[in-house]
Scaffold this motif. Structure first.
Motif, mmCIF file in Angstrom:
data_model
loop_
_atom_site.group_PDB
_atom_site.id
_atom_site.type_symbol
_atom_site.label_atom_id
_atom_site.label_comp_id
_atom_site.label_asym_id
_atom_site.label_seq_id
_atom_site.Cartn_x
_atom_site.Cartn_y
_atom_site.Cartn_z
ATOM 1 N N GLN A 1 15.617 -32.658 -29.730
ATOM 2 C CA GLN A 1 14.164 -32.866 -29.777
ATOM 3 C C GLN A 1 13.826 -34.275 -30.241
ATOM 4 O O GLN A 1 12.916 -34.920 -29.708
ATOM 5 C CB GLN A 1 13.513 -31.847 -30.712
ATOM 6 C CG GLN A 1 13.493 -30.440 -30.185
ATOM 7 C CD GLN A 1 12.938 -29.456 -31.212
ATOM 8 O OE1 GLN A 1 12.552 -29.846 -32.313
ATOM 9 N NE2 GLN A 1 12.902 -28.180 -30.849
ATOM 10 N N LEU A 2 14.557 -34.775 -31.230
ATOM 11 C CA LEU A 2 14.323 -36.131 -31.728
ATOM 12 C C LEU A 2 14.639 -37.169 -30.662
ATOM 13 O O LEU A 2 13.888 -38.136 -30.496
ATOM 14 C CB LEU A 2 15.176 -36.371 -32.980
ATOM 15 C CG LEU A 2 15.012 -37.717 -33.659
ATOM 16 C CD1 LEU A 2 13.577 -37.885 -34.154
ATOM 17 C CD2 LEU A 2 15.980 -37.841 -34.808
ATOM 18 N N GLU A 3 15.722 -36.976 -29.924
ATOM 19 C CA GLU A 3 16.060 -37.909 -28.844
ATOM 20 C C GLU A 3 14.988 -37.915 -27.760
ATOM 21 O O GLU A 3 14.642 -38.966 -27.224
ATOM 22 C CB GLU A 3 17.419 -37.555 -28.242
ATOM 23 C CG GLU A 3 18.584 -37.916 -29.123
ATOM 24 C CD GLU A 3 19.918 -37.474 -28.544
ATOM 25 O OE1 GLU A 3 19.935 -36.665 -27.589
ATOM 26 O OE2 GLU A 3 20.945 -37.945 -29.055
ATOM 27 N N LYS A 4 14.427 -36.738 -27.463
ATOM 28 C CA LYS A 4 13.369 -36.651 -26.459
ATOM 29 C C LYS A 4 12.119 -37.386 -26.935
ATOM 30 O O LYS A 4 11.497 -38.130 -26.174
ATOM 31 C CB LYS A 4 13.055 -35.184 -26.184
ATOM 32 C CG LYS A 4 12.062 -34.969 -25.076
ATOM 33 C CD LYS A 4 11.857 -33.487 -24.815
ATOM 34 C CE LYS A 4 10.810 -33.274 -23.744
ATOM 35 N NZ LYS A 4 10.548 -31.856 -23.501
ATOM 36 N N LYS A 5 11.749 -37.223 -28.208
ATOM 37 C CA LYS A 5 10.574 -37.922 -28.747
ATOM 38 C C LYS A 5 10.801 -39.427 -28.776
ATOM 39 O O LYS A 5 9.900 -40.207 -28.471
ATOM 40 C CB LYS A 5 10.240 -37.410 -30.135
ATOM 41 C CG LYS A 5 9.625 -36.033 -30.113
ATOM 42 C CD LYS A 5 9.122 -35.619 -31.459
ATOM 43 C CE LYS A 5 8.634 -34.198 -31.378
ATOM 44 N NZ LYS A 5 7.292 -34.015 -31.810
ATOM 45 N N CYS A 6 12.005 -39.853 -29.154
ATOM 46 C CA CYS A 6 12.313 -41.294 -29.175
ATOM 47 C C CYS A 6 12.224 -41.881 -27.778
ATOM 48 O O CYS A 6 11.723 -42.995 -27.593
ATOM 49 C CB CYS A 6 13.700 -41.527 -29.765
ATOM 50 S SG CYS A 6 13.776 -41.279 -31.541
ATOM 51 N N SER A 7 12.697 -41.143 -26.804
ATOM 52 C CA SER A 7 12.617 -41.605 -25.424
ATOM 53 C C SER A 7 11.165 -41.734 -24.987
ATOM 54 O O SER A 7 10.789 -42.714 -24.324
ATOM 55 C CB SER A 7 13.360 -40.630 -24.515
ATOM 56 O OG SER A 7 13.211 -40.994 -23.175
ATOM 57 N N LYS B 1 25.250 -21.139 -36.715
ATOM 58 C CA LYS B 1 23.798 -21.187 -36.520
ATOM 59 C C LYS B 1 23.223 -22.507 -37.025
ATOM 60 O O LYS B 1 22.339 -23.098 -36.391
ATOM 61 C CB LYS B 1 23.125 -20.018 -37.244
ATOM 62 C CG LYS B 1 23.251 -18.704 -36.525
ATOM 63 C CD LYS B 1 22.457 -17.630 -37.264
ATOM 64 C CE LYS B 1 22.504 -16.319 -36.527
ATOM 65 N NZ LYS B 1 21.727 -15.280 -37.208
ATOM 66 N N LYS B 2 23.715 -22.999 -38.169
ATOM 67 C CA LYS B 2 23.249 -24.277 -38.701
ATOM 68 C C LYS B 2 23.572 -25.412 -37.742
ATOM 69 O O LYS B 2 22.746 -26.309 -37.498
ATOM 70 C CB LYS B 2 23.883 -24.562 -40.058
ATOM 71 C CG LYS B 2 23.346 -23.727 -41.193
ATOM 72 C CD LYS B 2 24.051 -24.097 -42.481
ATOM 73 C CE LYS B 2 23.657 -23.200 -43.636
ATOM 74 N NZ LYS B 2 24.377 -23.535 -44.869
ATOM 75 N N VAL B 3 24.775 -25.389 -37.187
ATOM 76 C CA VAL B 3 25.188 -26.444 -36.253
ATOM 77 C C VAL B 3 24.320 -26.415 -34.998
ATOM 78 O O VAL B 3 23.861 -27.458 -34.518
ATOM 79 C CB VAL B 3 26.687 -26.297 -35.894
ATOM 80 C CG1 VAL B 3 27.058 -27.188 -34.720
ATOM 81 C CG2 VAL B 3 27.555 -26.604 -37.093
ATOM 82 N N ILE B 4 24.055 -25.225 -34.487
ATOM 83 C CA ILE B 4 23.220 -25.106 -33.286
ATOM 84 C C ILE B 4 21.792 -25.564 -33.580
ATOM 85 O O ILE B 4 21.175 -26.263 -32.776
ATOM 86 C CB ILE B 4 23.254 -23.658 -32.757
ATOM 87 C CG1 ILE B 4 24.646 -23.359 -32.184
ATOM 88 C CG2 ILE B 4 22.194 -23.437 -31.690
ATOM 89 C CD1 ILE B 4 24.873 -21.911 -31.814
ATOM 90 N N THR B 5 21.264 -25.204 -34.738
ATOM 91 C CA THR B 5 19.924 -25.635 -35.128
ATOM 92 C C THR B 5 19.855 -27.155 -35.243
ATOM 93 O O THR B 5 18.907 -27.782 -34.757
ATOM 94 C CB THR B 5 19.515 -24.977 -36.461
ATOM 95 O OG1 THR B 5 19.558 -23.559 -36.317
ATOM 96 C CG2 THR B 5 18.120 -25.403 -36.875
ATOM 97 N N LYS B 6 20.854 -27.756 -35.870
ATOM 98 C CA LYS B 6 20.883 -29.219 -36.002
ATOM 99 C C LYS B 6 20.984 -29.889 -34.644
ATOM 100 O O LYS B 6 20.341 -30.920 -34.400
ATOM 101 C CB LYS B 6 22.031 -29.651 -36.902
ATOM 102 C CG LYS B 6 21.782 -29.333 -38.363
ATOM 103 C CD LYS B 6 22.953 -29.735 -39.224
ATOM 104 C CE LYS B 6 22.716 -29.334 -40.676
ATOM 105 N NZ LYS B 6 23.871 -29.649 -41.521
ATOM 106 N N LYS B 7 21.769 -29.302 -33.751
ATOM 107 C CA LYS B 7 21.906 -29.874 -32.412
ATOM 108 C C LYS B 7 20.561 -29.834 -31.689
ATOM 109 O O LYS B 7 20.166 -30.816 -31.037
ATOM 110 C CB LYS B 7 22.949 -29.110 -31.604
ATOM 111 C CG LYS B 7 23.133 -29.649 -30.213
ATOM 112 C CD LYS B 7 24.123 -28.843 -29.420
ATOM 113 C CE LYS B 7 24.182 -29.388 -28.004
ATOM 114 N NZ LYS B 7 24.975 -28.560 -27.131
ATOM 115 N N ASN B 8 19.836 -28.722 -31.797
ATOM 116 C CA ASN B 8 18.516 -28.613 -31.162
ATOM 117 C C ASN B 8 17.533 -29.619 -31.750
ATOM 118 O O ASN B 8 16.736 -30.219 -31.021
ATOM 119 C CB ASN B 8 17.973 -27.193 -31.294
ATOM 120 C CG ASN B 8 18.713 -26.207 -30.410
ATOM 121 O OD1 ASN B 8 19.305 -26.581 -29.405
ATOM 122 N ND2 ASN B 8 18.691 -24.941 -30.786
#
Length: 98
Positions: free
Chosen positions: A25-31, A14-21
């Motif tokens: 989201q961060l990559e989308k905002k940076c874009s 669950k932690k890994v999936i949360t970090k991936k999400n």
């Protein structure tokens, strides 16, 4: 499957999936920010081609805003002097003088 502690494994997953999400989201905002920055610089380029000072410093670093404002004031004053503009100089007058 050979998993000794399923509860710990599920929590780690669950932690890994949360970090991936969060990373997605961060990559989308940076874009999104990159698109906005590119639009800004595309609008700034014609001004720098007409004589306005560049906002970049040495090695493509951005100039501090205080220094850039000082440079713009210098350009405004020199354009007003060269063009014999009397009174208040507006950005449109400075641009037309350049």
């Amino acid at each position: 499957m050979g998993i000794d502690d399923t509860t710990t494994t599920i929590l780690e997953l669950k932690k890994v999936i949360t970090k991936k999400n969060l990373i997605l989201q961060l990559e989308k905002k940076c874009s999104s920010v990159n698109v906005i920055a590119q639009h800004f610089f595309s609008r700034l380029e014609p001004l720098t081609n007409k004589g306005f000072p560049s906002i970049f410093f040495i090695n493509d670093k951005l100039m501090p805003i205080e220094d850039y404002v000082h440079k713009l004031i210098e350009v405004k004053n020199s354009a007003a002097t060269v063009s014999n503009i009397k009174g208040t100089t507006t950005p449109r007058l400075v641009l037309s003088a350049l």
